[in-house]
Design a protein around this motif. Sequence first.
Motif, short mmCIF file in Angstrom:
data_model
loop_
_atom_site.label_atom_id
_atom_site.label_comp_id
_atom_site.label_asym_id
_atom_site.label_seq_id
_atom_site.Cartn_x
_atom_site.Cartn_y
_atom_site.Cartn_z
N LEU A 1 0.84 -1.19 0.00
CA LEU A 1 0.00 0.00 0.00
C LEU A 1 0.88 1.24 0.00
O LEU A 1 0.43 2.35 0.22
CB LEU A 1 -0.90 -0.01 1.24
N TYR A 2 2.14 1.00 -0.26
CA TYR A 2 3.06 2.11 -0.16
C TYR A 2 3.36 2.72 -1.52
O TYR A 2 3.44 2.04 -2.52
CB TYR A 2 4.36 1.64 0.48
N GLU B 1 3.02 6.15 -4.41
CA GLU B 1 1.96 6.85 -5.13
C GLU B 1 1.22 6.00 -6.14
O GLU B 1 0.08 6.26 -6.45
CB GLU B 1 2.56 8.06 -5.85
N SER C 1 -1.81 4.36 -4.43
CA SER C 1 -2.84 5.27 -3.96
C SER C 1 -3.62 5.82 -5.15
O SER C 1 -4.83 5.99 -5.10
CB SER C 1 -2.24 6.40 -3.12
N ILE D 1 -6.03 3.04 -6.27
CA ILE D 1 -7.19 2.93 -5.40
C ILE D 1 -8.15 4.08 -5.64
O ILE D 1 -9.36 3.91 -5.65
CB ILE D 1 -6.76 2.93 -3.92
N VAL E 1 -10.32 -3.34 0.60
CA VAL E 1 -8.93 -3.48 0.18
C VAL E 1 -8.12 -4.28 1.18
O VAL E 1 -8.42 -4.33 2.36
CB VAL E 1 -8.25 -2.11 0.03
N SER F 1 -3.86 -5.67 1.62
CA SER F 1 -2.53 -5.79 1.02
C SER F 1 -1.94 -7.12 1.43
O SER F 1 -2.22 -7.66 2.48
CB SER F 1 -1.64 -4.65 1.48
N SER F 2 -1.13 -7.66 0.57
CA SER F 2 -0.57 -8.99 0.85
C SER F 2 0.93 -8.92 1.07
O SER F 2 1.59 -9.91 1.23
CB SER F 2 -0.86 -9.92 -0.31
N HIS F 3 1.44 -7.73 1.05
CA HIS F 3 2.88 -7.56 1.26
C HIS F 3 3.70 -8.47 0.35
O HIS F 3 4.76 -8.95 0.73
CB HIS F 3 3.24 -7.82 2.72
N GLU G 1 0.11 -14.97 2.01
CA GLU G 1 -0.81 -13.95 2.52
C GLU G 1 -1.86 -13.60 1.47
O GLU G 1 -3.01 -13.31 1.80
CB GLU G 1 -0.03 -12.68 2.91
N ARG H 1 -9.11 -16.08 0.54
CA ARG H 1 -10.04 -16.95 1.23
C ARG H 1 -10.97 -16.14 2.12
O ARG H 1 -12.18 -16.33 2.11
CB ARG H 1 -9.26 -17.97 2.07
N SER H 2 -10.36 -15.25 2.87
CA SER H 2 -11.18 -14.51 3.82
C SER H 2 -12.15 -13.56 3.13
O SER H 2 -13.01 -12.98 3.76
CB SER H 2 -10.29 -13.74 4.78
#
Lengths: 368, 368
Positions: free
Chosen positions: A93-94, A96, A99, A102, A118, A120-122, A127, A133-134
Amino acid sequence: MTLRGKHLDIAASSAVNGRAPAAKAATIRDVAERAKVSVASVSRVLNGSDAITETTRQRVLDAVAHLHYVPHVGARSLSTSRTDTIGVILPDLYGEFFSELIRGMDLAARAHGKHLIVSSSHGDTEETMAALRSMRGRVDGMIVLSPHVRAANLAADVAGRTPVLVMNGGLDEGGRPAIAVDNHGGAVAAVEHLIATGRRRIAHIRGAAGNLEADIRAEGYASALVGQDPIIVEGDFTQAAGHRAATQLMALDQRPDAVFAANDMMALGALLAFQEAGVRCPEDVAVVGFDDVPLAALVRPTLTTLRVNIAEMGRRGVERLIGLVQAGANAEADTACEIVRPALVVRQSTAAAATAGSNPDQTAASLS
Amino acid sequence: MTLRGKHLDIAASSAVNGRAPAAKAATIRDVAERAKVSVASVSRVLNGSDAITETTRQRVLDAVAHLHYVPHVGARSLSTSRTDTIGVILPDLYGEFFSELIRGMDLAARAHGKHLIVSSSHGDTEETMAALRSMRGRVDGMIVLSPHVRAANLAADVAGRTPVLVMNGGLDEGGRPAIAVDNHGGAVAAVEHLIATGRRRIAHIRGAAGNLEADIRAEGYASALVGQDPIIVEGDFTQAAGHRAATQLMALDQRPDAVFAANDMMALGALLAFQEAGVRCPEDVAVVGFDDVPLAALVRPTLTTLRVNIAEMGRRGVERLIGLVQAGANAEADTACEIVRPALVVRQSTAAAATAGSNPDQTAASLS
DNA sequence: CTGTTAGCGCCTTCAT
DNA sequence: ATGAAGGCGCTAACAG
């Protein structure tokens, strides 16, 4: 049965006593009772479906107002199996880029009355799966941005019946709906521009190893070179990496006279490193980035880059996904990989030494 | 109809043939059946609750695996009345401030196993309400950032039983849980710093009229002036506005020798305007921003500003909200307005003419 | 320890 | 045009 009746009584009494915002939120049944109609009628009024007597419609609306009733979306989606929500899984999420993305997605989602959830899965494949799944049952479809092909494909599998739009820069998504940037073409355009403006030793600061987009851009860079060997330094798409890489480049025996960074943030890092070292840009070294984040036009020298129109891409992604959701079973029809062609934006950072200082923002024609 | 039937057949067959990801998703009942146990047992295994025979546990897990079963979160939340999701309503999604904020929130949310659903209201009170309503039943609580006090308070009402954390910069939230930046203190610190470094005509580029934070910052600015009248120009927090405002300031009979912009983006816009006009910073005019967006340290001259630690604030907001949700009915206990004190970060843009060019990033002590 | 069953709040045929 | 009743998928008592 008797028990149930009792429950209703309690709920009713507490509901009747005033427009209390606290207490247990009113349900469709409370409204029905107060309006002296059946829940079915209430439902009808609220969904504007069938034809309803103006009388009952008013009665219902009044009750709704008095009770501060708001339909419970969760329950609704359980019976309609629609959530009006779309999930977005980002690697990070880091910066520009995301962002802006999004922002574009939010715009489109709002325009279509959808919600955006939203996550993020890094960059971690595991992840990403967990996030997917969630999200099941919570969204009507999802957009996955994963820099790893495997992850993206796995994602589409895990999702099961939920439509998935892949946006990870790979052109070959195995026949899945996708949107991708023409990374190869963009890289080639960057290098050709540098060559055209007289640069002869062009280096590349690439993105993280294993990152699909990074790989393709690097490959495009190498393929466009003429009369020189590739000079590639590792990076990871961060400004700091760009700074480090530029420092490395300056230490070379034969300094490059141009640098093509795999994204704008790294290009900016490089720009700063050069500045600090007293190496002038564009006179001594030209710099090209990728993405055209808003920032690119704000730094000095302004940065030549490949414009992707990030927000627009996000908007497009959401709209396409909504299409997939509506198509439902017929979704198999749409398996196209839409390609976004970046446009070269020439700014100060690549002005030929002679013409340095000219128009700070002249956009060249699109690649397509 | 026939056409549709055909489609369905195809889908079905493709589902049967192999571990198909398509087909209708398996439900808890399917799992129970296949495992020869009751749905209750399946639920137990999945929620790790009660004690269960190792035998049945295995049987269930096997079935789950074979069926690619994933519990339907929507249904679950309908019976537990928990969604493990928190909603965030922002006035806008543009600019580095909000992306940083979301980043911090996402971090915290992930750490607590919560989902984040974001929505922007474009500063419109009506849209804010709509967003709030549509989130009911979809989230366990929400964080509202609204630049208008009214909106924020209304929000808390509309929400009914759902906990709401207000983060709109107002210190007086009528006893609602809130987190706010000490805008007044920050503005005062900015002006005092400028005075301390020898500036005598200090102008202010303010945020949009009616915006609470803008008002407080402007008020703080005015109150800290010594021996001069306020010089205030209207802005709206965008870089373009900062550019315009700076242009106006340069046209004044008596040019200011310092500018305090209500946020970093406007400060940057001003910086560029000055640069283009040949007005040197910090020699001719000093500039101070507010927020300390990542960009502030990247431009040249680097920007003196008030560091807010945006991501941290986002993290804190989410954690506080999670606390509110868990507290449930006792939530009334937490009505504190947590204050975030910005720290003055002195960089190049306010160096006294004499010492210009010194350490580009020395952080002063926090205000608190 | 495990199965039964009544809801959670809403939508939606199916009658009336 | 309206009401009654059966789920949607899951959890949580409440029996066995």
